[in-house]
Design an enzyme around this catalytic site. Sequence first.
Site, PDB file in Angstrom:
ATOM      1  N   CYS A 169       0.793  -1.221   0.000  1.00 35.36           N
ATOM      2  CA  CYS A 169       0.000   0.000   0.000  1.00 35.36           C
ATOM      3  C   CYS A 169       0.828   1.274   0.000  1.00 35.36           C
ATOM      4  O   CYS A 169       0.257   2.374  -0.047  1.00 35.36           O
ATOM      5  CB  CYS A 169      -0.951  -0.004   1.193  1.00 35.36           C
ATOM      6  SG  CYS A 169      -2.122  -1.384   1.143  1.00 35.36           S
ATOM      7  N   HIS A 309      -2.239   8.368   6.138  1.00 37.49           N
ATOM      8  CA  HIS A 309      -2.638   7.093   5.534  1.00 37.49           C
ATOM      9  C   HIS A 309      -4.103   6.843   5.881  1.00 37.49           C
ATOM     10  O   HIS A 309      -4.896   6.507   5.013  1.00 37.49           O
ATOM     11  CB  HIS A 309      -1.749   5.962   6.050  1.00 37.49           C
ATOM     12  CG  HIS A 309      -2.029   4.641   5.423  1.00 37.49           C
ATOM     13  ND1 HIS A 309      -1.755   4.375   4.101  1.00 37.49           N
ATOM     14  CD2 HIS A 309      -2.581   3.506   5.931  1.00 37.49           C
ATOM     15  CE1 HIS A 309      -2.118   3.129   3.814  1.00 37.49           C
ATOM     16  NE2 HIS A 309      -2.630   2.581   4.915  1.00 37.49           N
ATOM     17  N   GLU A 320      -0.310   5.631  13.372  1.00 35.62           N
ATOM     18  CA  GLU A 320       0.237   6.831  12.746  1.00 35.62           C
ATOM     19  C   GLU A 320       0.008   8.081  13.578  1.00 35.62           C
ATOM     20  O   GLU A 320       0.793   9.030  13.508  1.00 35.62           O
ATOM     21  CB  GLU A 320      -0.248   7.014  11.310  1.00 35.62           C
ATOM     22  CG  GLU A 320      -1.691   7.292  11.091  1.00 35.62           C
ATOM     23  CD  GLU A 320      -1.952   7.565   9.613  1.00 35.62           C
ATOM     24  OE1 GLU A 320      -1.129   8.208   8.938  1.00 35.62           O
ATOM     25  OE2 GLU A 320      -3.011   7.115   9.115  1.00 35.62           O
ATOM     26  N   LYS A 341      -9.107   8.799   2.190  1.00 36.97           N
ATOM     27  CA  LYS A 341      -9.700   7.463   2.079  1.00 36.97           C
ATOM     28  C   LYS A 341     -11.128   7.462   2.604  1.00 36.97           C
ATOM     29  O   LYS A 341     -11.908   6.560   2.285  1.00 36.97           O
ATOM     30  CB  LYS A 341      -8.856   6.439   2.832  1.00 36.97           C
ATOM     31  CG  LYS A 341      -7.504   6.149   2.205  1.00 36.97           C
ATOM     32  CD  LYS A 341      -6.771   5.050   2.977  1.00 36.97           C
ATOM     33  CE  LYS A 341      -5.388   4.767   2.383  1.00 36.97           C
ATOM     34  NZ  LYS A 341      -4.437   5.852   2.636  1.00 36.97           N
ATOM     35  N   HIS A 346      -9.776   2.838  -0.108  1.00 38.84           N
ATOM     36  CA  HIS A 346      -8.359   2.456  -0.104  1.00 38.84           C
ATOM     37  C   HIS A 346      -8.068   1.618  -1.347  1.00 38.84           C
ATOM     38  O   HIS A 346      -8.403   0.441  -1.409  1.00 38.84           O
ATOM     39  CB  HIS A 346      -8.062   1.657   1.162  1.00 38.84           C
ATOM     40  CG  HIS A 346      -6.609   1.372   1.380  1.00 38.84           C
ATOM     41  ND1 HIS A 346      -5.627   1.692   0.468  1.00 38.84           N
ATOM     42  CD2 HIS A 346      -5.963   0.777   2.424  1.00 38.84           C
ATOM     43  CE1 HIS A 346      -4.450   1.316   0.943  1.00 38.84           C
ATOM     44  NE2 HIS A 346      -4.636   0.766   2.126  1.00 38.84           N
ATOM     45  N   PHE A 405       1.075  -3.363   4.149  1.00 36.37           N
ATOM     46  CA  PHE A 405       1.332  -4.731   4.581  1.00 36.37           C
ATOM     47  C   PHE A 405       2.769  -5.111   4.225  1.00 36.37           C
ATOM     48  O   PHE A 405       3.272  -4.765   3.154  1.00 36.37           O
ATOM     49  CB  PHE A 405       0.370  -5.698   3.897  1.00 36.37           C
ATOM     50  CG  PHE A 405      -1.023  -5.690   4.475  1.00 36.37           C
ATOM     51  CD1 PHE A 405      -1.360  -4.898   5.559  1.00 36.37           C
ATOM     52  CD2 PHE A 405      -2.004  -6.492   3.925  1.00 36.37           C
ATOM     53  CE1 PHE A 405      -2.640  -4.896   6.090  1.00 36.37           C
ATOM     54  CE2 PHE A 405      -3.300  -6.507   4.438  1.00 36.37           C
ATOM     55  CZ  PHE A 405      -3.617  -5.713   5.520  1.00 36.37           C
TER      56      PHE A 405
END
Length: 417
Positions: A169, A309, A320, A341, A346, A405
Site C-alpha cells: 500500500c 494514511h 500513525e 480514504k 483504499h 502490509f
Amino acid sequence: MTRRAVITGIGVVAPGHTGREAFWELLTAGRTATRAISLFDASRFRSRVAAECSFDAAAEGLSPQEIRRMDRAAQFAVVASREALADSGLDLSSADPSAIGVSIGSAVGCTMGLEQEYAVLSDGGREWLVDHEYGVPQLYGYMVPSTLAVEVAWVVGAEGPVSLISTGCTSGLDAVGHGAKLIEEGSAEFVLAGATDAPLSPITSACFDAIRATTSNNDDPEHASRPFDADRDGFVLGEGSAVMVLEELEAARARGARIYGEIAGFASRSNAFHMTGLKPDGREMAEAIRVALDRAQRDPSTVDYINAHGSGTKQNDRHETAAFKRSLGERAYEVPVSSIKSMIGHSLGAIGSLEVAACAMALRHQVVPPTANLSTPDPECDLDYVPVVAREHRMDTILSVGSGFGGFQSALVLSRL
C-alpha cells in the site's frame, strides 16, 4: 547544479468521476464515492461495499484494441497518463526518448484480468488442471505486473528508465519518490510517475474478509469509511490511478510550465515485524518522516498539513497518530491532518499516488480536504483531523505518509515554490 524534481502535470482516475478537477471537487465537497459493489456479485462476502470508479474506457478515448489488450488497472494508468501529459503542456514527440522515464506503482497488478481468465481456464474453478488453450493472448501480460509500466511507457515513447514499484500500500508514494530520484540524479529529464490498482474482484474481497480488515457496514456504504472515528470497523476497498509529470525545476521554469510543487524529500522504512501488524509506537513511520524532512531541509515546525494514511482500522489510525507525535513533537497538535480514504476508499497500491495528487491540488488551492464521516473522534486519536468540512489554510509544506502490509512505511514532503 542541484537538480530538483517538480510536478507539472496531474492525471487522475478516481472513484466518483474521472479527471483531476472532478477528483478535487469531490474531495473539497466532502462527498463520498463509496457504494455497494456492482462490479461482481458480492452477496456471499462479509464486506460488500467499495469505492468504484465510474469508468468508461471507450468514452475515455481507448481504442477497442487497447480495451481488449489491457487489464482495467492498465486502462486507468493510460488514461491518467494522457491527462497528466496534457496538463503539463509538454510535447514529448520531439524529446529524446532516452530522457523519458516511467515509474508506476501497483500492489496487486492485473488482478481482474487474472481472475477472469482463471475462471475461464478452470471452468469456474471446477478443473484443477487448467486448459491453456482457452487463455487469451494477453494472459502472460496479466501475470507480469511490469506490463502496467510498459503500457504507460508506450503512451509517452519512453526509452529511459522504466520501472514497476510494488511495495504493497505504499507503492504509489514509493513510485513517485523513485521518479523524483530519477530527475534529481539526471537519469531522466521527464518522468511519468504514479500508480494504479483495480483490485475489486472476488479474490481480493475474500482475502480481506479472511483477516476482517474491511468494513462490514454494508447498510450504509456512504458512511462506511470512517478514519479516526470511534465507530470505524475497517477500511473500504477502492480502485483508481493517479499519474504525475515530473521534471527538473529550472527546465520547467524555462519553458514557463505551471508548477504544482516540488517533491522536496522522500524516505521509506520497514518495521521487520509482521506482515499485517503494526507496533503501537509508530517508530518506523516516525523515522521515515524524520528522514524525509531532513532530505527536504525542513524542520518539523514548517509542516503545514499532513495527508494521513488514515485507512480506518483502529491499529493503523492509532499507529500513525503516535508516529506524528513522535516525529513532530508538539507541532503535531497544531497541524491539520486528514484522510481522503474517507471519500475514495483504499485503492491499495494506487492510493499513495492519489494522495500525492490531492496534496499537489491542496498546495495550488490552499485548501485542506476533510476527513469525511468523522463524527465521533477516537479518544486515542487526539489530533486535528479536519472533520467533515474542507478548510482554507495557508500551506507551503505538506507531508504525505503511507503504511503497507509487509511493514512498509513511507513519507513524502511536497513544497510550494
